[in-house]
Write a protein that holds these residues in place. Structure first.
Motif, PDB file in Angstrom:
ATOM      1  N   UNK A 162       7.155  -9.171 -25.844  1.00  0.00           N
ATOM      2  CA  UNK A 162       6.683  -8.096 -27.658  1.00  0.00           C
ATOM      3  C   UNK A 162       6.872  -6.915 -27.383  1.00  0.00           C
ATOM      4  N   UNK A 163       7.265  -6.395 -28.435  1.00  0.00           N
ATOM      5  CA  UNK A 163       7.420  -5.084 -28.735  1.00  0.00           C
ATOM      6  C   UNK A 163       6.032  -4.873 -29.695  1.00  0.00           C
ATOM      7  N   UNK A 164       6.382  -3.528 -29.562  1.00  0.00           N
ATOM      8  CA  UNK A 164       5.383  -3.063 -30.066  1.00  0.00           C
ATOM      9  C   UNK A 164       4.833  -3.404 -32.084  1.00  0.00           C
ATOM     10  N   UNK A 165       4.469  -3.737 -32.208  1.00  0.00           N
ATOM     11  CA  UNK A 165       3.784  -3.424 -33.551  1.00  0.00           C
ATOM     12  C   UNK A 165       2.905  -2.448 -34.337  1.00  0.00           C
ATOM     13  N   UNK A 166       3.244  -1.589 -34.905  1.00  0.00           N
ATOM     14  CA  UNK A 166       2.393  -0.841 -34.659  1.00  0.00           C
ATOM     15  C   UNK A 166       1.570  -0.763 -36.176  1.00  0.00           C
ATOM     16  N   UNK A 167       2.265  -1.516 -37.363  1.00  0.00           N
ATOM     17  CA  UNK A 167       1.909  -1.728 -38.520  1.00  0.00           C
ATOM     18  C   UNK A 167       2.707  -0.825 -39.523  1.00  0.00           C
ATOM     19  N   UNK A 168       2.773  -0.429 -41.159  1.00  0.00           N
ATOM     20  CA  UNK A 168       3.610  -0.145 -41.780  1.00  0.00           C
ATOM     21  C   UNK A 168       3.962   1.378 -41.902  1.00  0.00           C
ATOM     22  N   UNK A 169       3.493   2.157 -41.352  1.00  0.00           N
ATOM     23  CA  UNK A 169       2.572   3.635 -41.009  1.00  0.00           C
ATOM     24  C   UNK A 169       3.495   4.064 -40.359  1.00  0.00           C
ATOM     25  N   UNK A 170       3.394   3.884 -39.166  1.00  0.00           N
ATOM     26  CA  UNK A 170       4.443   3.577 -37.835  1.00  0.00           C
ATOM     27  C   UNK A 170       5.739   2.567 -37.457  1.00  0.00           C
ATOM     28  N   UNK A 171       6.098   1.744 -38.009  1.00  0.00           N
ATOM     29  CA  UNK A 171       6.554   1.177 -37.547  1.00  0.00           C
ATOM     30  C   UNK A 171       7.108   0.055 -38.766  1.00  0.00           C
ATOM     31  N   UNK A 172       7.240  -1.445 -38.708  1.00  0.00           N
ATOM     32  CA  UNK A 172       7.875  -2.782 -39.347  1.00  0.00           C
ATOM     33  C   UNK A 172       8.929  -2.167 -39.747  1.00  0.00           C
ATOM     34  N   UNK A 173      10.046  -1.811 -39.100  1.00  0.00           N
ATOM     35  CA  UNK A 173      11.640  -1.573 -39.081  1.00  0.00           C
ATOM     36  C   UNK A 173      11.972  -2.831 -39.438  1.00  0.00           C
ATOM     37  N   UNK A 174      13.114  -2.870 -40.176  1.00  0.00           N
ATOM     38  CA  UNK A 174      13.595  -3.700 -41.416  1.00  0.00           C
ATOM     39  C   UNK A 174      12.725  -4.251 -42.397  1.00  0.00           C
TER      40      UNK A 174
END
Length: 280
Positions: free
Chosen positions: A130-142
């Motif tokens: 799986x890929x990292x899922x750092x949340x809405x501040x640092x990730x959540x692309x798409x």
């Protein structure tokens, strides 16, 4: 009786498989142990649809955002055992829900595009990568919050077409101060930002809105799907409202990125119900 829950940051879908095979359903607010305290989640569980099942449930299968770590899983188990004392409680993350709902026992890449986003390479039984899922501040692309965040940035900097800005002012009553207050001072800023993805999707026939969604999905493919080994030779499946209601754009991005998109579901709860029915 079996209780199944699929919980995102915004809502939780519940299904009850009764001993006679009957299935009932209801919906409550979402839960996320990364962003909520234990007492807050417990308070949200005090709803009539759940409380009337006390003493009747033998097993609970809870799939939730923020339930990747053992610590958070144990927190959720403890909460459910406080209500269903005799039940065996199984807690897994929302990515496993997506995989079981879309792939069943077949291998594939399972993805989530809802308020947030996530992905995993599934071998038919387990998430093997799986890929990292750092949340809405640092990730959540798409995801919805990602789309909404870029929309709000463009509004603040006046980087959107004038006709879209005019409609946003009329329909959403936006102001920079209102945005800052909701993002920095009020709870659940991710839900707030995700709310604007609905406006963007409504006007996705406009080149600006189309590009916002297309580029957000492309960012997701670049950060997630294309990082899995031999992704071109695997089916790619999605759950989540953002994926479902923008499936035309999502499939176009998949085609452009040489990915084989198969199933796109609004929620995984129906697939999860079928999965657990087969195991009875």
């Amino acid at each position: 009786m079996i209780l199944i829950a699929d919980s995102g940051s915004s809502k939780t879908d519940w299904r009850v498989i009764h001993s006679n095979g009957k299935i009932t359903q209801f919906r409550t607010v979402g839960f996320n142990p990364y962003y909520q305290k234990e007492e807050e989640m417990l308070a949200d569980l005090q709803v009539a649809d759940l409380l009337e099942l006390r003493g009747k449930i033998q097993e609970v299968y809870f799939y939730g955002a923020g339930c990747t770590s053992e610590k958070n899983q144990e927190t959720v188990r403890r909460l459910f055992n406080s209500i269903f004392e005799e039940a065996r409680v199984h807690v897994d993350h929302d990515l496993m829900a997506a995989a079981r709902a879309t792939c069943g026992h077949q291998p594939g890449i399972a993805c989530i595009l809802g308020t947030g986003s996530n992905s995993g390479d599934y071998d038919g039984e387990n998430i093997i990568n799986s890929r990292p899922s750092p949340g809405y501040l640092l990730g959540d692309e798409g995801g919805g919050a990602y789309i909404g965040k870029h929309f709000l940035q463009d509004f603040i900097y006046d980087d959107m077409p004038s006709h879209i800005r005019k409609m946003a002012l009329q329909e959403l009553e936006l102001s920079i101060l209102t945005i800052q207050e909701n993002v920095y001072k009020k709870p659940f800023p991710n839900r707030y930002m995700a709310g604007f993805s609905k406006f963007v999707a409504t006007y996705k026939s406009d080149p600006y809105c189309y590009s916002l969604i297309y580029n957000a999905f492309k960012d997701f493919f670049i950060r997630h799907v294309t990082r899995y080994e031999n992704y071109q030779n695997k089916t790619v499946n999605f759950v989540g409202s953002i994926a479902f209601y923008n499936s035309d754009i999502l499939r176009k991005v998949g085609l452009d990125m040489n990915a084989d998109i198969q199933i796109i579901l609004e929620t995984p709860i129906a697939g999860l119900t079928l999965y657990h029915q087969q195991k009875i």
